[in-house]
Design a protein around this motif. Structure first.
Motif, PDB file in Angstrom:
ATOM      1  N   UNK A  55      -3.791   3.483 -15.410  1.00 12.84           N
ATOM      2  CA  UNK A  55      -3.084   2.197 -15.477  1.00 12.84           C
ATOM      3  C   UNK A  55      -1.981   2.091 -14.425  1.00 12.84           C
ATOM      4  N   UNK A  56      -1.192   3.144 -14.276  1.00 12.41           N
ATOM      5  CA  UNK A  56      -0.122   3.109 -13.274  1.00 12.41           C
ATOM      6  C   UNK A  56      -0.714   3.063 -11.867  1.00 12.41           C
ATOM      7  N   UNK A  57      -1.824   3.761 -11.652  1.00 15.83           N
ATOM      8  CA  UNK A  57      -2.473   3.713 -10.339  1.00 15.83           C
ATOM      9  C   UNK A  57      -2.952   2.299 -10.019  1.00 15.83           C
ATOM     10  N   UNK A  58      -3.558   1.655 -10.987  1.00 14.80           N
ATOM     11  CA  UNK A  58      -4.046   0.290 -10.758  1.00 14.80           C
ATOM     12  C   UNK A  58      -2.887  -0.652 -10.441  1.00 14.80           C
ATOM     13  N   UNK A  59      -1.841  -0.580 -11.248  1.00 13.01           N
ATOM     14  CA  UNK A  59      -0.704  -1.495 -11.066  1.00 13.01           C
ATOM     15  C   UNK A  59       0.051  -1.212  -9.772  1.00 13.01           C
ATOM     16  N   UNK A  60       0.382   0.053  -9.516  1.00 12.16           N
ATOM     17  CA  UNK A  60       1.219   0.357  -8.344  1.00 12.16           C
ATOM     18  C   UNK A  60       0.421   0.358  -7.050  1.00 12.16           C
ATOM     19  N   UNK A  61      -0.616   1.168  -6.993  1.00  9.43           N
ATOM     20  CA  UNK A  61      -1.376   1.275  -5.745  1.00  9.43           C
ATOM     21  C   UNK A  61      -2.080  -0.042  -5.437  1.00  9.43           C
ATOM     22  N   UNK A  62      -2.596  -0.698  -6.462  1.00 10.59           N
ATOM     23  CA  UNK A  62      -3.237  -1.995  -6.246  1.00 10.59           C
ATOM     24  C   UNK A  62      -2.273  -3.012  -5.670  1.00 10.59           C
ATOM     25  N   UNK A  63      -1.069  -3.057  -6.224  1.00  9.01           N
ATOM     26  CA  UNK A  63      -0.057  -4.007  -5.729  1.00  9.01           C
ATOM     27  C   UNK A  63       0.349  -3.695  -4.294  1.00  9.01           C
ATOM     28  N   UNK A 107       7.743   3.572  -7.828  1.00 12.17           N
ATOM     29  CA  UNK A 107       7.105   3.660  -9.149  1.00 12.17           C
ATOM     30  C   UNK A 107       5.798   4.453  -9.079  1.00 12.17           C
ATOM     31  N   UNK A 108       5.139   4.416  -7.923  1.00  9.74           N
ATOM     32  CA  UNK A 108       3.857   5.102  -7.747  1.00  9.74           C
ATOM     33  C   UNK A 108       3.935   6.611  -7.846  1.00  9.74           C
ATOM     34  N   UNK A 109       5.131   7.174  -7.814  1.00 10.44           N
ATOM     35  CA  UNK A 109       5.293   8.620  -7.965  1.00 10.44           C
ATOM     36  C   UNK A 109       4.733   9.079  -9.316  1.00 10.44           C
ATOM     37  N   UNK A 110       4.719   8.178 -10.282  1.00 11.27           N
ATOM     38  CA  UNK A 110       4.187   8.492 -11.608  1.00 11.27           C
ATOM     39  C   UNK A 110       2.691   8.811 -11.539  1.00 11.27           C
TER      40      UNK A 110
END
Length: 160
Positions: free
Chosen positions: A11-19, A64-67
């Motif tokens: 989920x974090x990958x989709x939200x951060x990397x996608x954005x 935030x993507x560090x997560x």
């Protein structure tokens, strides 16, 4: 616990990397248009407001993507796959993508914003925008390879 870690990781990958990939891909064209300051088919281009927002999205989501790798490593540890080649390659490519973003894309965006805010002519900004578009493409390609590795997991006994 593994399901939770994997869910947060994805989920974090989709939200951060996608954005980041979308905003970074849009940035060079928008910032270059701000440098031109001329008329477009859909109205005046002028200000740098949109470019500033796109840069903030990239910079903010990069932090935030560090997560993503943190939860990725935790998930890999839970699954006992930290020494698998596909995961090591994925981690190396993730590190490389982070370096491209932090050392090339974000500074390139700042440079192009400075040119736009200083009302530099489009001819001066075009090479910067072209280089930035290329670097953004490299960043996006690295992430695409990481996603494929995460799905295919070459050599995995639980994979395809």
């Amino acid at each position: 616990m593994t399901e939770f870690l994997l869910s947060v990781h994805v989920l974090v990958a989709i939200v951060t990397v996608g954005s980041i990939t979308v905003a970074a891909s849009m940035f060079p064209r928008v910032a270059l248009r701000a440098c031109g300051g001329g008329e477009r088919e859909d109205g005046p281009s002028g200000g740098t407001g949109t470019a500033v927002v796109l840069h903030r999205v990239c910079a903010g989501y990069a932090v935030a993507g560090v997560v993503v790798p943190v939860f990725g490593v935790a998930t890999g540890a839970q699954l006992g796959v930290l020494t698998d080649a596909w995961l090591i390659v994925s981690m190396a490519l993730t590190t490389l993508a982070a370096a491209v973003l932090g050392l090339a894309v974000l500074p390139g965006q700042r440079r192009l914003l400075a040119l736009a805010e200083g009302a530099a002519p489009e001819e001066e900004a075009r090479p910067v925008a072209s280089r930035l578009a290329m670097l953004t493409g490299v960043f996006n390609l690295l992430w695409a390879v990481v996603v494929v590795l995460m799905i295919v997991r070459p050599g995995s006994t639980t994979g395809v």
